[in-house]
Write a protein that holds these residues in place. Structure first.
Motif, PDB file in Angstrom:
ATOM      1  N   ASP A  20       0.835  -1.189   0.000  1.00 57.05           N
ATOM      2  CA  ASP A  20       0.000   0.000   0.000  1.00 57.05           C
ATOM      3  C   ASP A  20       0.876   1.248   0.000  1.00 57.05           C
ATOM      4  O   ASP A  20       2.112   1.166  -0.020  1.00 57.05           O
ATOM      5  CB  ASP A  20      -0.969  -0.012   1.188  1.00 57.05           C
ATOM      6  N   THR A  21       0.227   2.399   0.004  1.00 57.16           N
ATOM      7  CA  THR A  21       0.959   3.663  -0.083  1.00 57.16           C
ATOM      8  C   THR A  21       1.918   3.833   1.090  1.00 57.16           C
ATOM      9  O   THR A  21       3.047   4.317   0.905  1.00 57.16           O
ATOM     10  CB  THR A  21      -0.042   4.832  -0.131  1.00 57.16           C
ATOM     11  N   ASP A  22       1.516   3.428   2.276  1.00 56.84           N
ATOM     12  CA  ASP A  22       2.388   3.583   3.442  1.00 56.84           C
ATOM     13  C   ASP A  22       3.681   2.779   3.281  1.00 56.84           C
ATOM     14  O   ASP A  22       4.769   3.261   3.612  1.00 56.84           O
ATOM     15  CB  ASP A  22       1.663   3.141   4.717  1.00 56.84           C
ATOM     16  N   LEU A  23       3.559   1.565   2.772  1.00 61.98           N
ATOM     17  CA  LEU A  23       4.757   0.742   2.578  1.00 61.98           C
ATOM     18  C   LEU A  23       5.695   1.393   1.569  1.00 61.98           C
ATOM     19  O   LEU A  23       6.916   1.492   1.787  1.00 61.98           O
ATOM     20  CB  LEU A  23       4.371  -0.660   2.128  1.00 61.98           C
ATOM     21  N   VAL A  24       5.143   1.823   0.422  1.00 63.54           N
ATOM     22  CA  VAL A  24       5.983   2.426  -0.618  1.00 63.54           C
ATOM     23  C   VAL A  24       6.607   3.725  -0.123  1.00 63.54           C
ATOM     24  O   VAL A  24       7.790   4.002  -0.378  1.00 63.54           O
ATOM     25  CB  VAL A  24       5.157   2.651  -1.898  1.00 63.54           C
ATOM     26  N   GLN A  25       5.829   4.504   0.597  1.00 62.97           N
ATOM     27  CA  GLN A  25       6.370   5.748   1.150  1.00 62.97           C
ATOM     28  C   GLN A  25       7.530   5.462   2.097  1.00 62.97           C
ATOM     29  O   GLN A  25       8.549   6.166   2.093  1.00 62.97           O
ATOM     30  CB  GLN A  25       5.280   6.503   1.892  1.00 62.97           C
ATOM     31  N   GLY A  26       7.422   4.411   2.901  1.00 65.11           N
ATOM     32  CA  GLY A  26       8.505   4.046   3.794  1.00 65.11           C
ATOM     33  C   GLY A  26       9.754   3.606   3.051  1.00 65.11           C
ATOM     34  O   GLY A  26      10.883   3.982   3.425  1.00 65.11           O
ATOM     35  N   LEU A  27       9.569   2.826   1.994  1.00 64.38           N
ATOM     36  CA  LEU A  27      10.720   2.391   1.203  1.00 64.38           C
ATOM     37  C   LEU A  27      11.430   3.584   0.571  1.00 64.38           C
ATOM     38  O   LEU A  27      12.669   3.661   0.551  1.00 64.38           O
ATOM     39  CB  LEU A  27      10.270   1.408   0.122  1.00 64.38           C
ATOM     40  N   LEU A  28      10.667   4.509   0.009  1.00 68.86           N
ATOM     41  CA  LEU A  28      11.266   5.695  -0.594  1.00 68.86           C
ATOM     42  C   LEU A  28      11.993   6.537   0.451  1.00 68.86           C
ATOM     43  O   LEU A  28      13.121   7.002   0.217  1.00 68.86           O
ATOM     44  CB  LEU A  28      10.190   6.531  -1.289  1.00 68.86           C
ATOM     45  N   THR A  29      11.374   6.740   1.594  1.00 70.12           N
ATOM     46  CA  THR A  29      11.993   7.556   2.640  1.00 70.12           C
ATOM     47  C   THR A  29      13.307   6.941   3.108  1.00 70.12           C
ATOM     48  O   THR A  29      14.306   7.643   3.306  1.00 70.12           O
ATOM     49  CB  THR A  29      11.029   7.700   3.822  1.00 70.12           C
ATOM     50  N   ASP A  30      13.331   5.613   3.235  1.00 63.95           N
ATOM     51  CA  ASP A  30      14.534   4.937   3.734  1.00 63.95           C
ATOM     52  C   ASP A  30      15.638   4.843   2.686  1.00 63.95           C
ATOM     53  O   ASP A  30      16.823   4.945   3.017  1.00 63.95           O
ATOM     54  CB  ASP A  30      14.176   3.522   4.198  1.00 63.95           C
ATOM     55  N   GLN A  31      15.275   4.651   1.404  1.00 66.88           N
ATOM     56  CA  GLN A  31      16.280   4.295   0.402  1.00 66.88           C
ATOM     57  C   GLN A  31      16.472   5.343  -0.685  1.00 66.88           C
ATOM     58  O   GLN A  31      17.553   5.406  -1.291  1.00 66.88           O
ATOM     59  CB  GLN A  31      15.919   2.939  -0.228  1.00 66.88           C
ATOM     60  N   ALA A  36      11.094  11.005  -1.982  1.00 64.95           N
ATOM     61  CA  ALA A  36      10.026  10.641  -1.053  1.00 64.95           C
ATOM     62  C   ALA A  36       8.911  11.668  -0.971  1.00 64.95           C
ATOM     63  O   ALA A  36       7.806  11.340  -0.538  1.00 64.95           O
ATOM     64  CB  ALA A  36      10.612  10.394   0.334  1.00 64.95           C
ATOM     65  N   LEU A  37       9.166  12.921  -1.371  1.00 61.90           N
ATOM     66  CA  LEU A  37       8.129  13.950  -1.293  1.00 61.90           C
ATOM     67  C   LEU A  37       7.262  14.019  -2.555  1.00 61.90           C
ATOM     68  O   LEU A  37       6.268  14.747  -2.576  1.00 61.90           O
ATOM     69  CB  LEU A  37       8.773  15.316  -1.029  1.00 61.90           C
ATOM     70  N   LEU A  38       7.624  13.266  -3.581  1.00 55.61           N
ATOM     71  CA  LEU A  38       6.797  13.256  -4.785  1.00 55.61           C
ATOM     72  C   LEU A  38       5.487  12.532  -4.499  1.00 55.61           C
ATOM     73  O   LEU A  38       5.450  11.553  -3.755  1.00 55.61           O
ATOM     74  CB  LEU A  38       7.535  12.564  -5.927  1.00 55.61           C
ATOM     75  N   THR A  96      17.225   1.246  -8.129  1.00 58.87           N
ATOM     76  CA  THR A  96      16.760   0.000  -7.547  1.00 58.87           C
ATOM     77  C   THR A  96      16.625   0.144  -6.034  1.00 58.87           C
ATOM     78  O   THR A  96      17.242   1.014  -5.414  1.00 58.87           O
ATOM     79  CB  THR A  96      17.706  -1.159  -7.870  1.00 58.87           C
ATOM     80  N   GLY A  97      15.799  -0.696  -5.461  1.00 66.63           N
ATOM     81  CA  GLY A  97      15.635  -0.771  -4.022  1.00 66.63           C
ATOM     82  C   GLY A  97      15.911  -2.178  -3.540  1.00 66.63           C
ATOM     83  O   GLY A  97      15.840  -3.139  -4.317  1.00 66.63           O
ATOM     84  N   HIS A  98      16.215  -2.324  -2.266  1.00 70.22           N
ATOM     85  CA  HIS A  98      16.561  -3.635  -1.719  1.00 70.22           C
ATOM     86  C   HIS A  98      15.565  -4.052  -0.642  1.00 70.22           C
ATOM     87  O   HIS A  98      14.759  -3.257  -0.155  1.00 70.22           O
ATOM     88  CB  HIS A  98      17.989  -3.618  -1.167  1.00 70.22           C
ATOM     89  N   ALA A  99      15.627  -5.324  -0.285  1.00 75.79           N
ATOM     90  CA  ALA A  99      14.736  -5.864   0.741  1.00 75.79           C
ATOM     91  C   ALA A  99      14.999  -5.215   2.097  1.00 75.79           C
ATOM     92  O   ALA A  99      16.112  -4.761   2.387  1.00 75.79           O
ATOM     93  CB  ALA A  99      14.935  -7.371   0.839  1.00 75.79           C
ATOM     94  N   THR A 100      13.967  -5.163   2.916  1.00 80.28           N
ATOM     95  CA  THR A 100      14.067  -4.610   4.265  1.00 80.28           C
ATOM     96  C   THR A 100      13.381  -5.556   5.240  1.00 80.28           C
ATOM     97  O   THR A 100      12.840  -6.610   4.849  1.00 80.28           O
ATOM     98  CB  THR A 100      13.376  -3.236   4.344  1.00 80.28           C
ATOM     99  N   CYS A 101      13.336  -5.155   6.498  1.00 76.34           N
ATOM    100  CA  CYS A 101      12.635  -5.962   7.496  1.00 76.34           C
ATOM    101  C   CYS A 101      11.129  -5.938   7.290  1.00 76.34           C
ATOM    102  O   CYS A 101      10.407  -6.786   7.831  1.00 76.34           O
ATOM    103  CB  CYS A 101      12.988  -5.487   8.907  1.00 76.34           C
ATOM    104  N   TYR A 102      10.639  -4.977   6.490  1.00 72.35           N
ATOM    105  CA  TYR A 102       9.193  -4.889   6.286  1.00 72.35           C
ATOM    106  C   TYR A 102       8.766  -5.116   4.836  1.00 72.35           C
ATOM    107  O   TYR A 102       7.572  -5.060   4.523  1.00 72.35           O
ATOM    108  CB  TYR A 102       8.662  -3.535   6.776  1.00 72.35           C
TER     109      TYR A 102
END
Length: 311
Positions: A20-31, A36-38, A96-102
């Motif tokens: 969902d949006t929250d998950l994607v927003q978290g990935l962008l903010t972290d990586q 992340a503000l788009l 690219t993005g990588h795997a996280t704990c979530y």
């Protein structure tokens, strides 16, 4: 990480992870905090991936099930190498993005390609030459290290049991599975591959092709790209073009192809039609409509004497 319960179904598979949006927003903010503000737009959920438009020019593409994780990594490896030789835009990953704990898998930030899916806005017949030029640019000999697929680009004999099971189910549900369809399928299964091992897209159904005002504007979803039989991709003429004259023109425009290859291509079109209609009748109306249209295009051409010389 939240996981959905398994839902047994022969239709579109259930997601293994809720995206969902929250998950994607978290990935962008972290990586990728600079992005992340788009704004994130409403997602499109496909068979294997979820895509969120990011701002005006980007998109985030994430696997929705474990079976698709390796496909995204394949896109990340190979699409940047292929895009320079292709004649239509493709969504080669920009970051690219990588795997996280979530979230458990790699993911991509890709360019947002303008256009509408071809199952809703089919290309005009005039788009044939540009599309065939794209296929011929793609269908070049693949290097030894290129990926292979167990389900795309392979001899049709390897897919026969699954396809014939679907055809039997569909024969009991629809009037589309005629003796002529069975004859065309049998002819394809019994035709040996006579082309070299080349790059293929592997999944050129109409929802993976974008159009703008009747022209083809881009080709997306390269998770099934592989080295194999180009007939897999040539099936797209029955998938994309509702006009019989366009399919006839496509067979002429793609030079150097034997009737054996076109026969296999028609078999691959039957495979895609059966897969889309069989699964779509359960839980995906657009897939069902695509499958029905493909069967109707094949049936029309089976009664066109001017096309039979190619098959």
């Amino acid at each position: 990480m939240r996981r959905k319960k398994d839902i047994p179904s022969a239709g579109m598979p259930a997601a293994d992870v809720i995206i969902d949006t929250d998950l994607v927003q978290g990935l962008l903010t972290d990586q990728h905090p600079d992005l992340a503000l788009l704004p994130l737009h409403s997602p499109y959920e496909g068979w294997d991936n979820v895509v969120f438009r990011l701002g005006e020019t980007l998109a985030v593409r994430l696997p929705r099930r474990a079976a698709a994780a390796a496909l995204v990594e394949k896109e990340q490896t190979w699409l940047p190498r292929l895009q320079s030789v292709l004649t239509l835009p493709i969504p080669a990953p920009l970051r690219t993005g990588h795997a996280t704990c979530y979230y458990p898998w790699s993911w991509s930030i890709i360019p947002w390609l303008p256009g509408e899916p071809a199952d809703i806005y089919p290309p005009d017949a005039a788009a044939v030459h540009g599309f065939i030029a794209f296929l011929q640019a793609l269908h070049q000999p693949a290097p030894p290290e290129a990926p292979v697929s167990p389900v795309r680009g392979v001899p049709l004999q390897q897919r026969a049991a699954v396809v014939e099971e679907r055809l039997l189910r569909l024969k009991n549900k629809t009037a589309l599975i005629t003796g002529d369809i069975y004859y065309a399928w049998s002819a394809a299964v019994n035709t040996m591959i006579d082309t070299p091992r080349c790059w293929i897209h592997g999944d050129l159904h109409a929802a993976n092709v974008l159009t703008v005002k009747g022209r083809i504007a881009g080709v997306i979803d390269w998770g099934d790209m592989a080295a194999g039989d180009i007939a897999t991709d040539l099936a797209s003429i029955w998938i994309l073009f509702p006009q019989q004259e366009a399919r006839r023109l496509a067979m002429t425009a793609y030079t150097g192809i034997t009737s054996r290859t076109w026969r296999r291509a028609r078999g691959w079109a039957i495979l895609f039609a059966a897969m889309l209609l069989d699964s779509g009748l359960i839980n995906h109306a657009r897939h069902a409509a695509m499958g029905e249209n493909i069967f109707r295009h094949i049936a029309a051409d089976l009664h066109d004497d001017s096309l039979q010389g190619n098959l």
